[in-house]
Design an enzyme around this catalytic site. Structure first.
Site, mmCIF file in Angstrom:
data_model
loop_
_atom_site.group_PDB
_atom_site.id
_atom_site.type_symbol
_atom_site.label_atom_id
_atom_site.label_comp_id
_atom_site.label_asym_id
_atom_site.label_seq_id
_atom_site.Cartn_x
_atom_site.Cartn_y
_atom_site.Cartn_z
ATOM 1 N N TYR A 1 -2.954 2.244 -5.596
ATOM 2 C CA TYR A 1 -1.719 2.427 -4.835
ATOM 3 C C TYR A 1 -0.628 3.020 -5.723
ATOM 4 O O TYR A 1 -0.242 2.431 -6.740
ATOM 5 C CB TYR A 1 -1.227 1.113 -4.244
ATOM 6 C CG TYR A 1 -2.137 0.490 -3.210
ATOM 7 C CD1 TYR A 1 -3.172 1.204 -2.609
ATOM 8 C CD2 TYR A 1 -1.948 -0.829 -2.797
ATOM 9 C CE1 TYR A 1 -3.991 0.636 -1.657
ATOM 10 C CE2 TYR A 1 -2.766 -1.412 -1.839
ATOM 11 C CZ TYR A 1 -3.789 -0.681 -1.278
ATOM 12 O OH TYR A 1 -4.603 -1.272 -0.343
ATOM 13 N N TRP B 1 0.801 -1.221 0.000
ATOM 14 C CA TRP B 1 0.000 0.000 0.000
ATOM 15 C C TRP B 1 0.837 1.277 0.000
ATOM 16 O O TRP B 1 0.713 2.126 -0.874
ATOM 17 C CB TRP B 1 -0.937 -0.048 1.216
ATOM 18 C CG TRP B 1 -1.592 1.244 1.568
ATOM 19 C CD1 TRP B 1 -1.979 2.249 0.734
ATOM 20 C CD2 TRP B 1 -1.962 1.679 2.883
ATOM 21 N NE1 TRP B 1 -2.572 3.277 1.431
ATOM 22 C CE2 TRP B 1 -2.563 2.942 2.760
ATOM 23 C CE3 TRP B 1 -1.847 1.101 4.144
ATOM 24 C CZ2 TRP B 1 -3.040 3.651 3.857
ATOM 25 C CZ3 TRP B 1 -2.331 1.798 5.231
ATOM 26 C CH2 TRP B 1 -2.921 3.066 5.093
ATOM 27 N N SER C 1 -3.115 -3.088 8.357
ATOM 28 C CA SER C 1 -2.566 -2.274 9.450
ATOM 29 C C SER C 1 -2.647 -2.956 10.804
ATOM 30 O O SER C 1 -3.098 -2.349 11.788
ATOM 31 C CB SER C 1 -3.263 -0.915 9.508
ATOM 32 O OG SER C 1 -2.474 0.016 10.210
ATOM 33 N N GLN D 1 -11.809 -7.098 3.791
ATOM 34 C CA GLN D 1 -10.489 -6.552 4.138
ATOM 35 C C GLN D 1 -10.670 -5.253 4.918
ATOM 36 O O GLN D 1 -10.776 -4.175 4.350
ATOM 37 C CB GLN D 1 -9.638 -6.303 2.895
ATOM 38 C CG GLN D 1 -8.217 -5.877 3.269
ATOM 39 C CD GLN D 1 -7.291 -5.756 2.078
ATOM 40 O OE1 GLN D 1 -6.586 -4.763 1.939
ATOM 41 N NE2 GLN D 1 -7.274 -6.758 1.229
ATOM 42 N N GLU E 1 11.118 -10.036 10.467
ATOM 43 C CA GLU E 1 10.667 -9.845 11.845
ATOM 44 C C GLU E 1 9.173 -10.136 11.977
ATOM 45 O O GLU E 1 8.747 -10.888 12.864
ATOM 46 C CB GLU E 1 10.929 -8.412 12.308
ATOM 47 C CG GLU E 1 10.395 -8.149 13.726
ATOM 48 C CD GLU E 1 10.521 -6.703 14.158
ATOM 49 O OE1 GLU E 1 9.988 -6.370 15.231
ATOM 50 O OE2 GLU E 1 11.138 -5.911 13.423
ATOM 51 N N ASN E 2 8.369 -9.573 11.089
ATOM 52 C CA ASN E 2 6.924 -9.726 11.218
ATOM 53 C C ASN E 2 6.458 -11.151 10.949
ATOM 54 O O ASN E 2 5.494 -11.619 11.565
ATOM 55 C CB ASN E 2 6.209 -8.752 10.282
ATOM 56 C CG ASN E 2 6.366 -7.312 10.712
ATOM 57 O OD1 ASN E 2 6.609 -7.018 11.880
ATOM 58 N ND2 ASN E 2 6.241 -6.398 9.771
ATOM 59 N N ALA F 1 -1.048 -0.913 13.478
ATOM 60 C CA ALA F 1 -1.550 0.463 13.589
ATOM 61 C C ALA F 1 -0.564 1.473 13.008
ATOM 62 O O ALA F 1 -0.144 2.424 13.668
ATOM 63 C CB ALA F 1 -1.865 0.802 15.039
ATOM 64 N N GLN G 1 12.379 -6.136 7.887
ATOM 65 C CA GLN G 1 11.072 -5.965 8.517
ATOM 66 C C GLN G 1 10.156 -7.144 8.200
ATOM 67 O O GLN G 1 9.350 -7.563 9.030
ATOM 68 C CB GLN G 1 10.428 -4.660 8.048
ATOM 69 C CG GLN G 1 11.124 -3.407 8.554
ATOM 70 C CD GLN G 1 10.520 -2.142 7.970
ATOM 71 O OE1 GLN G 1 10.092 -2.119 6.816
ATOM 72 N NE2 GLN G 1 10.486 -1.094 8.760
#
Length: 340
Positions: free
Chosen positions: A54, A21, A207, A178, A295-296, A210, A292
């Site tokens: 996007y 996004w 998100s 979604q 990690e996620n 957040a 990143q």
């Protein structure tokens, strides 16, 4: 990576999906975007979510090039339609009219470099077009083989129910919703989730951290870190600003010892939290750096104890948004990213 069915459909997707996004075609260079997609594939992610709007179609183009050479049958590629994908004086370049849907799918397929998408989603509800017209157009795309399934994004429970009933009459699978969903933004829990559980529709949530607030990198009383989403003047700052209050940031910091006890980073705790909801089929993560992604993705398969979930609720309760009337109201504006 672990996998879940998308609602009660037969489609199996990775429980963490990769979305582009705010990154591809805008915040990061294409080489970095491609590295992030490669990191997602290496981590076992097979599900990729984008939209024609996007970065004014550039996000679809970048994702298509990044996935080129992958075995198409091994991927689930999702995109969306509603807003103008590019600036245009035309009066039919937005919404969910038959004209806009039919023209938009062909553009998305061309940019993504594929003959079909696994899921084609109505990016918002269109109050100016008869729902029967919209669902009939989506049905024709499924019957033509351009989309395997259809879904919606940021629709209310009533809108979802009406769309599902029409899809059923037309013999096409409306299988997904979604919405925005995180430990701070829970507006879907009261109405959307129960409705979707009843109808067999799964949530693909966006998100989950957040807009980065649940990573704990924003500190109360301090300026936002340089290079963070809160300093992004291309759109990111507007979305994250509502959380940059000291009362919110203070309570988010109180989650840090809970994450440490669980052996997780703050981001992993946030992603794992949304995955505890059995109606969530996948949580969408984004990334501006490959690390990143790694990690996620570590949040996949994590099961949080009921006591830990209760402690998270206790800490965040005063700052959580739960009002179901906010569904879709914190979404980007109609001209989101078009001019970027």
């Amino acid at each position: 990576m672990e996998f879940r069915h998308l609602g009660r459909s037969g489609l199996v997707i990775s429980e963490i999906s990769y979305g582009n996004w705010l990154t591809h075609g805008s915040q990061v260079e294409e080489e970095t975007a491609t590295s992030c997609v490669r990191a997602a594939l290496d981590a076992g992610i097979t599900t990729f979510d984008t939209a024609d709007v996007y970065a004014g179609t550039r996000a679809e183009e970048v994702l298509g090039r990044a996935l080129k050479g992958e075995r198409r049958e091994d991927l689930e590629i999702f995109t969306k339609v509603f807003w103008p994908a590019q600036p245009s004086p035309g009066r039919n370049n937005r919404g969910l009219s038959r004209k806009h849907i039919m023209e938009s799918i062909d553009g998305s397929l061309r940019r993504l470099g594929t003959d079909y998408v696994d899921l084609y989603q109505a990016h918002r509800f269109d109050h100016s077009t008869p729902l029967e017209e919209t669902m009939s157009a989506f049905a024709d795309l499924v019957h033509a083989g351009k989309a395997h399934y259809i879904g919606v994004s940021e629709w209310t429970a009533d809108q979802i129910r009406r769309g599902w009933a029409l899809a059923r009459e037309l013999n096409v699978p409306l299988v997904s919703s979604q919405p925005q969903y995180s430990a701070l933004w829970r507006v879907i829990e009261a109405e959307v989730v129960p409705t979707c559980e009843e109808l067999g529709i799964g949530q693909i949530v966006w998100s989950p951290i957040a807009q980065g607030v649940l990573t704990g990198k924003y500190l109360p009383g301090q300026e936002a870190p340089a290079g963070s989403r809160a300093t992004d003047d291309k759109g990111g700052a507007g979305m994250v600003s509502r959380w940059l209050r000291d009362d919110v940031l203070t309570r988010v910091q109180q989650l840090r010892p809970l994450a440490e006890e669980a052996g997780l980073t703050m981001a992993q705790l946030a992603v794992a939290w949304v995955l505890q909801n059995p109606n969530v089929s996948s949580a969408i993560i984004g990334a501006s750096r490959p690390e990143q992604v790694a990690e996620n993705v570590a949040a996949a398969g994590v099961r949080l104890e009921a006591e830990l979930m209760a402690r998270i609720d206790e800490i965040l309760d005063p700052v959580v948004e739960r009002d179901p009337s906010h569904t879709g109201k914190q979404a980007p504006p109609a001209n989101w990213r078009v001019a970027s």
